[in-house]
Design an enzyme around this catalytic site. Sequence first.
Site, PDB file in Angstrom:
ATOM      1  N   CYS A 281       0.800  -1.229   0.000  1.00 33.13           N
ATOM      2  CA  CYS A 281       0.000   0.000   0.000  1.00 33.13           C
ATOM      3  C   CYS A 281       0.833   1.280   0.000  1.00 33.13           C
ATOM      4  CB  CYS A 281      -0.967  -0.005   1.185  1.00 33.13           C
ATOM      5  SG  CYS A 281      -0.185  -0.192   2.808  1.00 33.13           S
ATOM      6  N   HIS A 282       2.129   1.163   0.117  1.00 33.10           N
ATOM      7  CA  HIS A 282       2.993   2.353   0.213  1.00 33.10           C
ATOM      8  C   HIS A 282       4.162   2.176  -0.732  1.00 33.10           C
ATOM      9  CE1 HIS A 282       5.939   5.140   2.097  1.00 33.10           C
ATOM     10  NE2 HIS A 282       4.863   5.815   2.446  1.00 33.10           N
ATOM     11  N   PHE A 283       4.099   2.404  -1.909  1.00 29.61           N
ATOM     12  CA  PHE A 283       3.060   2.934  -2.776  1.00 29.61           C
ATOM     13  C   PHE A 283       2.761   1.905  -3.850  1.00 29.61           C
ATOM     14  CE2 PHE A 283       5.519   6.529  -1.158  1.00 29.61           C
ATOM     15  CZ  PHE A 283       4.528   7.348  -0.653  1.00 29.61           C
TER      16      PHE A 283
END
Length: 171
Positions: A69-71
Amino acid sequence: MNKANSFNKEELIACGHGKLFGPNSPRLPVDNMLMIDRIITINDNGGEFGKGEIVAELDINPDLWFFGCHFISDPVMPGCLGLDAMWQLVGFYLGWEGAEGKGRALGVGEVKFTGQVLPGAKKVTYKLNIKRTIHRKLVMGIADAILEVDGRQIYSATDLKVGVFSDTSTF
């Protein structure tokens, strides 16, 4: 009180549940927020200032939760997680010394990021040098730290401060 000089993942998880140093000691986070797999060494007379040191590690693999999720299409470990791990270790040190209460990060002097932790990395190493501990009405630890990825220093932090409080309801 457990005065061992190294700790494995199971012991760190036990700390998060109040079972390592006692139910009233500062706790580590558990599950995804525990950013440490093992403490290689902890002592109260070593390090740069002769007041204690901690060396700890986190194993890196592409399946760690934050890479998803990052990124998207540009996975990198959030720098704030490495910084939080440093605070986690200062709080752990205070519990190891026998402090009782709830640990809270209080601040940091300066933080520098000069690299990144990517999914292909193998290991993060945290190295903390304890500068001072206070055991009065206020219990507080102050440390300088670095983070290395696969042997290369990429973060540094000075004057990491963690306090231990008997009541955090008005904090």
